[in-house]
Design a protein around this motif. Structure first.
Motif, short mmCIF file in Angstrom:
data_model
loop_
_atom_site.label_atom_id
_atom_site.label_comp_id
_atom_site.label_asym_id
_atom_site.label_seq_id
_atom_site.Cartn_x
_atom_site.Cartn_y
_atom_site.Cartn_z
N UNK A 199 47.26 30.92 37.71
CA UNK A 199 46.40 32.02 37.35
C UNK A 199 45.83 32.60 38.75
N UNK A 200 46.12 33.89 38.60
CA UNK A 200 45.36 34.64 39.96
C UNK A 200 43.85 34.80 39.76
N UNK A 201 43.18 34.77 41.01
CA UNK A 201 41.72 34.87 40.84
C UNK A 201 41.53 36.46 40.95
N UNK A 202 40.69 36.93 39.90
CA UNK A 202 40.01 38.37 40.04
C UNK A 202 38.64 38.22 39.95
N UNK A 203 38.07 39.62 39.93
CA UNK A 203 36.55 39.85 39.70
C UNK A 203 36.56 40.07 38.19
N UNK A 204 35.44 39.69 37.69
CA UNK A 204 35.21 39.80 36.39
C UNK A 204 34.98 41.38 36.07
N UNK A 205 35.25 41.93 34.87
CA UNK A 205 35.14 43.05 34.44
C UNK A 205 34.33 43.39 33.23
N UNK A 260 38.41 39.31 32.00
CA UNK A 260 39.64 39.66 33.05
C UNK A 260 40.51 40.41 31.94
N UNK A 261 41.27 41.19 32.58
CA UNK A 261 42.30 42.13 31.73
C UNK A 261 43.61 41.42 31.30
N UNK A 262 44.00 40.24 32.05
CA UNK A 262 45.17 39.58 31.61
C UNK A 262 44.88 38.09 31.57
N UNK A 263 44.29 37.54 30.50
CA UNK A 263 43.74 36.26 30.50
C UNK A 263 44.95 35.20 30.80
N UNK A 264 46.16 35.52 30.29
CA UNK A 264 47.07 34.56 30.53
C UNK A 264 47.89 34.28 31.98
#
Length: 505
Positions: free
Chosen positions: A63-69, A76-80
């Motif tokens: 899973x790639x770490x992203x900022x919360x939106x 996250x936009x793509x939880x998988x």
């Protein structure tokens, strides 16, 4: 896929394709990752790591770490395939956006479809590695002669096999016109460049480049290959005619004879390689005029006039050899121009002589009037090479005293009269400039000020037509003028010309 099978595949591909094992390992890892992802009904990211010694492979889901939106309920936009930074930092406070977290998962059992997909990925990666290897091998050979076998022909373009899994491409425009080639023929070409294309690196070869001619002479003429003879330039009309310039580094060697060979054997071999292209071997000369004379062969040159400033030469030939000097469709003079680097203007010697005689007669008449001398003295001045009163006024007296029949008194008289003539002319020109007034059309032209119009008039530009005939560089010497202003003024002055052309059309 069993561990031993992985090692076996790596060994087989590495040995058969002559590719490093690490490249094969990476290809298999990529293939296993693709197969893993394909087993899930929803998109995931995966990574497979193969032990280079045992062949054991470990699979990780990523899973790639992203900022919360705030736009998405889960953050996250793509939880998988993604995880929010806040959640990821629970287990690893130092993790940053863009990093990955991984969980080991069980390697999946690959069915026939997955195995086939894995095979395609491996083949693709291996081909990429092969292309890169070929590109690396030929990168340092750009500018060399290459030989290969034609494997296919498409719309005039040729694909050739260089051996060692290396293919080269000759575009149609780089093939010799009207050359008949067939699949299986062995041909040579000049490697122009190695270029990275979408399909991978490609080798681009030319059979029309002048450099190919130079490379063939290095190959066929031992003296050229050993550096005893230098080939200093080449010009080609591919498949028809060519000229090369040669110079010997050994006074005992005739460079032209060595390149031509016994009974033309060497040059004929090269000509046959280039579809019968006729090759003139020209002797190089440090004197530009003599080099041009050599390059114009077989035409006989009667006279030549050099203009250093314009880098041109006027070449005069007899009427009988005029067509030979120019060549069919201007071929001979065009190749000579390309070989020497000089712009060559071929002229009929009879016409040149007539023009020269007219110029000399006019010059004699001018000297007679300007220096107030008889025609005999004026004729002598022209015959010894004087072309203007300025030369007579300022040439050293010692040079003029070397002229037969000229004594110190005559020389001093001629120099004095020449200086007086120049002074009178200068005063008259200055007065004319000072009293010059611009024409009404120049004064009223859009973008023109009265001050600038008078400044232009002082430089002899009186009317709009005078201005229209100027070049930008001609106006830059005028105070306060720059290229932009000069260009605008000239174009404005030329507007009536364009209007007249349109009305006539």
């Amino acid at each position: 896929m069993a561990d031993k099978d992985v090692l076996l595949v790596v060994d087989v591909f590495s040995n058969e394709k002559d590719i490093e094992k690490e490249v094969i390992f990476q290809a298999i890892e990529s293939a296993l990752e693709s197969a893993t992802v394909s087993r899930y009904e929803f998109p995931i990211k995966a990574r497979v790591s193969i032990n280079r010694i045992t062949g054991a492979n470990t699979t990780f889901r990523r899973w790639q770490v992203v900022e919360e939106s705030s736009e998405f309920s889960g953050g996250v936009e793509f939880p998988t395939t993604q995880i929010s930074l806040k959640i990821a930092q629970i287990d690893n406070p130092e993790i940053e956006v863009g990093d990955f977290i991984e969980d080991e998962i069980e390697p999946v059992e690959f069915g026939r479809i997955s195995a086939q997909a894995a095979k395609q990925v491996i083949i693709h990666k291996v081909r990429e590695a092969e292309r890169k290897k070929v590109a690396d091998a030929y990168m340092d050979r750009v500018g060399e002669l290459v030989t290969g076998v034609i494997k296919r022909i498409e719309k005039g373009s040729v694909y050739m096999d260089l051996g060692g899994n290396a293919d080269a491409y000759i575009p149609r425009e780089h093939m010799i016109p009207r050359e008949s080639v067939r699949v299986g023929d062995r041909i040579r070409g000049y490697l122009k460049e190695v270029r990275t294309e979408v399909r991978g690196p490609q080798l681009f070869v030319s059979r029309t480049a002048p450099e190919l001619l130079l490379a063939l002479f290095r190959l066929e003429v031992p003296e050229v290959g050993e550096g005893l003879i230098n080939v200093l330039g080449a010009a080609r009309d591919p498949g028809s005619r060519a000229k090369i310039a040669v110079r010997s580094n050994d006074l005992r060697i005739d460079p032209v004879g060595a390149c031509v060979g016994m009974r033309g054997s060497r040059v004929q071999t090269i000509s046959n390689e280039l579809n019968g292209e006729r090759i003139d071997v020209i002797l190089w000369n440090d004197n530009d005029a003599q080099f041009v004379i050599n390059a114009m062969a077989p035409a006989e040159i009667e006279s030549i006039v050099v203009d250093e400033d314009k880098h041109t030469m006027d070449v005069a030939v007899s009427s009988d050899s005029l067509s030979q000097a120019i060549g069919r469709g201007g071929q001979n003079v065009r190749l000579a121009t390309e070989l020497t680097g000089w712009e060559l203007n071929v002229k009929d010697a009879d016409e040149v002589n007539k023009d020269s005689e007219a110029i000399l007669l006019k010059l004699v008449e001018e000297f007679t009037q300007q220096l107030n001398v008889d025609q005999d003295i004026a004729t002598v001045l022209v015959e010894v090479g004087f072309n203007s009163v300025e030369e007579i006024a300022y040439v050293p007296s010692s040079e003029m005293l070397e002229i037969d029949g000229f004594d110190a008194e005559l020389v001093e008289t001629l120099r004095s009269r020449a200086k007086d003539f120049l002074l009178i002319n200068a005063i008259a020109s200055e007065e004319k400039i000072e009293t010059a007034k611009p024409a009404e059309d120049l004064l009223t032209m859009e973008g023109m000020s009265e001050e600038l119009a008078y400044e232009l008039a002082s430089h002899g530009i009186i009317t709009m037509d005078d201005l229209a005939e100027q070049a930008v560089d001609d106006l830059l010497e005028i105070s306060g003028m720059n290229e932009e202003i000069a260009a605008k003024l000239i174009m404005k002055a030329r507007e009536p010309w364009f209007a007249n052309e349109n009305s006539e059309g």
